[in-house]
Design a protein around this motif. Structure first.
Motif, PDB file in Angstrom:
ATOM      1  N   GLU A 179       0.835  -1.204   0.000  1.00 26.50           N
ATOM      2  CA  GLU A 179       0.000   0.000   0.000  1.00 26.50           C
ATOM      3  C   GLU A 179       0.869   1.253   0.000  1.00 26.50           C
ATOM      4  O   GLU A 179       2.000   1.239   0.499  1.00 26.50           O
ATOM      5  CB  GLU A 179      -0.899   0.047   1.241  1.00 26.50           C
ATOM      6  CG  GLU A 179      -1.840  -1.125   1.405  1.00 26.50           C
ATOM      7  CD  GLU A 179      -1.300  -2.144   2.389  1.00 26.50           C
ATOM      8  OE1 GLU A 179      -2.086  -2.906   2.972  1.00 26.50           O
ATOM      9  OE2 GLU A 179      -0.068  -2.177   2.576  1.00 26.50           O
ATOM     10  N   CYS A 189      -2.681   0.148  -3.953  1.00 26.77           N
ATOM     11  CA  CYS A 189      -2.234  -1.184  -3.527  1.00 26.77           C
ATOM     12  C   CYS A 189      -1.696  -1.902  -4.747  1.00 26.77           C
ATOM     13  O   CYS A 189      -2.468  -2.287  -5.634  1.00 26.77           O
ATOM     14  CB  CYS A 189      -3.379  -1.952  -2.907  1.00 26.77           C
ATOM     15  SG  CYS A 189      -3.010  -3.692  -2.581  1.00 26.77           S
ATOM     16  N   TRP A 209     -10.465  -3.519   1.083  1.00 23.26           N
ATOM     17  CA  TRP A 209      -9.734  -2.690   2.035  1.00 23.26           C
ATOM     18  C   TRP A 209     -10.338  -2.861   3.425  1.00 23.26           C
ATOM     19  O   TRP A 209     -11.568  -2.922   3.581  1.00 23.26           O
ATOM     20  CB  TRP A 209      -9.797  -1.222   1.640  1.00 23.26           C
ATOM     21  CG  TRP A 209      -9.042  -0.874   0.395  1.00 23.26           C
ATOM     22  CD1 TRP A 209      -9.512  -0.907  -0.887  1.00 23.26           C
ATOM     23  CD2 TRP A 209      -7.685  -0.443   0.314  1.00 23.26           C
ATOM     24  NE1 TRP A 209      -8.528  -0.520  -1.764  1.00 23.26           N
ATOM     25  CE2 TRP A 209      -7.390  -0.237  -1.053  1.00 23.26           C
ATOM     26  CE3 TRP A 209      -6.675  -0.217   1.248  1.00 23.26           C
ATOM     27  CZ2 TRP A 209      -6.138   0.196  -1.493  1.00 23.26           C
ATOM     28  CZ3 TRP A 209      -5.433   0.208   0.804  1.00 23.26           C
ATOM     29  CH2 TRP A 209      -5.168   0.414  -0.554  1.00 23.26           C
ATOM     30  N   ARG A 268      -9.428  -1.460   7.701  1.00 22.40           N
ATOM     31  CA  ARG A 268      -8.669  -0.481   8.474  1.00 22.40           C
ATOM     32  C   ARG A 268      -8.692  -0.859   9.940  1.00 22.40           C
ATOM     33  O   ARG A 268      -9.583  -1.577  10.403  1.00 22.40           O
ATOM     34  CB  ARG A 268      -9.224   0.931   8.270  1.00 22.40           C
ATOM     35  CG  ARG A 268     -10.617   1.162   8.845  1.00 22.40           C
ATOM     36  CD  ARG A 268     -11.111   2.563   8.476  1.00 22.40           C
ATOM     37  NE  ARG A 268     -12.425   2.842   9.041  1.00 22.40           N
ATOM     38  CZ  ARG A 268     -13.131   3.936   8.789  1.00 22.40           C
ATOM     39  NH1 ARG A 268     -12.657   4.882   7.966  1.00 22.40           N
ATOM     40  NH2 ARG A 268     -14.306   4.116   9.359  1.00 22.40           N
ATOM     41  N   ARG A 279      -9.590  -4.733  13.616  1.00 22.42           N
ATOM     42  CA  ARG A 279      -9.564  -4.460  12.183  1.00 22.42           C
ATOM     43  C   ARG A 279     -10.997  -4.536  11.650  1.00 22.42           C
ATOM     44  O   ARG A 279     -11.728  -5.488  11.947  1.00 22.42           O
ATOM     45  CB  ARG A 279      -8.660  -5.474  11.476  1.00 22.42           C
ATOM     46  CG  ARG A 279      -8.317  -5.122  10.056  1.00 22.42           C
ATOM     47  CD  ARG A 279      -7.252  -6.064   9.512  1.00 22.42           C
ATOM     48  NE  ARG A 279      -6.002  -5.965  10.265  1.00 22.42           N
ATOM     49  CZ  ARG A 279      -4.867  -6.553   9.875  1.00 22.42           C
ATOM     50  NH1 ARG A 279      -4.849  -7.252   8.733  1.00 22.42           N
ATOM     51  NH2 ARG A 279      -3.787  -6.439  10.609  1.00 22.42           N
ATOM     52  N   TYR A 295      -5.407  -1.365   5.268  1.00 22.77           N
ATOM     53  CA  TYR A 295      -4.826  -2.577   4.716  1.00 22.77           C
ATOM     54  C   TYR A 295      -5.512  -2.961   3.415  1.00 22.77           C
ATOM     55  O   TYR A 295      -6.747  -2.966   3.326  1.00 22.77           O
ATOM     56  CB  TYR A 295      -4.981  -3.748   5.685  1.00 22.77           C
ATOM     57  CG  TYR A 295      -4.213  -3.606   6.971  1.00 22.77           C
ATOM     58  CD1 TYR A 295      -4.808  -3.023   8.089  1.00 22.77           C
ATOM     59  CD2 TYR A 295      -2.903  -4.055   7.076  1.00 22.77           C
ATOM     60  CE1 TYR A 295      -4.107  -2.897   9.285  1.00 22.77           C
ATOM     61  CE2 TYR A 295      -2.196  -3.940   8.268  1.00 22.77           C
ATOM     62  CZ  TYR A 295      -2.803  -3.358   9.360  1.00 22.77           C
ATOM     63  OH  TYR A 295      -2.106  -3.237  10.541  1.00 22.77           O
ATOM     64  N   THR A 354      -6.258  -6.050   0.809  1.00 26.52           N
ATOM     65  CA  THR A 354      -6.385  -7.493   0.925  1.00 26.52           C
ATOM     66  C   THR A 354      -7.253  -8.011  -0.219  1.00 26.52           C
ATOM     67  O   THR A 354      -7.564  -7.268  -1.158  1.00 26.52           O
ATOM     68  CB  THR A 354      -6.967  -7.863   2.296  1.00 26.52           C
ATOM     69  OG1 THR A 354      -6.982  -9.281   2.441  1.00 26.52           O
ATOM     70  CG2 THR A 354      -8.376  -7.316   2.477  1.00 26.52           C
ATOM     71  N   TRP A 394      -2.542 -10.040   3.172  1.00 30.44           N
ATOM     72  CA  TRP A 394      -2.670  -8.672   3.657  1.00 30.44           C
ATOM     73  C   TRP A 394      -1.411  -7.883   3.315  1.00 30.44           C
ATOM     74  O   TRP A 394      -0.295  -8.408   3.342  1.00 30.44           O
ATOM     75  CB  TRP A 394      -2.863  -8.653   5.173  1.00 30.44           C
ATOM     76  CG  TRP A 394      -4.119  -9.330   5.620  1.00 30.44           C
ATOM     77  CD1 TRP A 394      -4.290 -10.666   5.872  1.00 30.44           C
ATOM     78  CD2 TRP A 394      -5.382  -8.717   5.855  1.00 30.44           C
ATOM     79  NE1 TRP A 394      -5.594 -10.913   6.252  1.00 30.44           N
ATOM     80  CE2 TRP A 394      -6.290  -9.740   6.255  1.00 30.44           C
ATOM     81  CE3 TRP A 394      -5.862  -7.410   5.768  1.00 30.44           C
ATOM     82  CZ2 TRP A 394      -7.619  -9.486   6.574  1.00 30.44           C
ATOM     83  CZ3 TRP A 394      -7.191  -7.153   6.088  1.00 30.44           C
ATOM     84  CH2 TRP A 394      -8.054  -8.186   6.484  1.00 30.44           C
ATOM     85  N   GLN A 412       1.060  -4.514   4.230  1.00 35.67           N
ATOM     86  CA  GLN A 412       1.711  -4.139   5.490  1.00 35.67           C
ATOM     87  C   GLN A 412       0.966  -3.022   6.217  1.00 35.67           C
ATOM     88  O   GLN A 412       1.238  -2.742   7.383  1.00 35.67           O
ATOM     89  CB  GLN A 412       3.160  -3.691   5.214  1.00 35.67           C
ATOM     90  CG  GLN A 412       3.328  -2.233   4.767  1.00 35.67           C
ATOM     91  CD  GLN A 412       2.907  -1.986   3.329  1.00 35.67           C
ATOM     92  OE1 GLN A 412       2.559  -2.910   2.595  1.00 35.67           O
ATOM     93  NE2 GLN A 412       2.951  -0.721   2.916  1.00 35.67           N
ATOM     94  N   GLY A 413       0.031  -2.395   5.547  1.00 32.81           N
ATOM     95  CA  GLY A 413      -0.723  -1.303   6.166  1.00 32.81           C
ATOM     96  C   GLY A 413      -0.151   0.049   5.805  1.00 32.81           C
ATOM     97  O   GLY A 413       1.060   0.201   5.626  1.00 32.81           O
TER      98      GLY A 413
END
Length: 125
Positions: A6, A22, A36, A38, A45, A95, A97, A115, A117-118
């Motif tokens: 991301e 992403c 997505w 968060r 999450r 995130y 995904t 996923w 890494q954020g």
């Protein structure tokens, strides 16, 4: 193994817009639906958005509906989350995904993966 990376987050003011990207290392989105999530500090999450499938439109969390838009660019193998009219409560680690077609409609994190890494988005009021 497919990797999701991301980018695009940062520190913004309430009311601003941000677009998260992403980038996938493989063609994962050819056979799954991008999504997505968060996670805010001290919270679990949570689901944000997933691309639509067949005749279904994308699904969004009620808290972001009308403000966030998920999209993709297949040529770039990249998924986006356009976030408009940001609020302080949108502050979180975002995130990227994916989910299988068979689990479309689920908003449970266990039905998603891999996923990224954020990417942090901080909205100041």
């Amino acid at each position: 193994q497919v990797q999701l990376v991301e980018s695009g987050g940062g520190f913004v003011q309430a009311g601003d817009s941000v677009r998260l990207s992403c980038a996938a290392s493989g063609r994962i989105f050819d056979n799954s639906l991008p999504a997505w999530f968060r996670q805010a500090p001290g919270k679990e999450r949570e689901f944000v958005a997933v691309e639509g499938w067949r005749d279904s439109s994308p699904l969004y969390a009620d808290s972001v509906k009308g403000r966030f838009t998920i999209s993709r660019d297949d040529a770039k193998n990249t998924v986006y989350l356009q976030m408009n009219s940001l609020k302080a409560e949108d502050t979180a680690l975002y995130y990227c995904t994916a989910t299988a077609f068979s689990t479309f409609g689920s908003r449970a994190a266990r039905d998603f993966g891999p996923w990224g890494q954020g990417n942090q988005v901080t909205v100041s009021s």
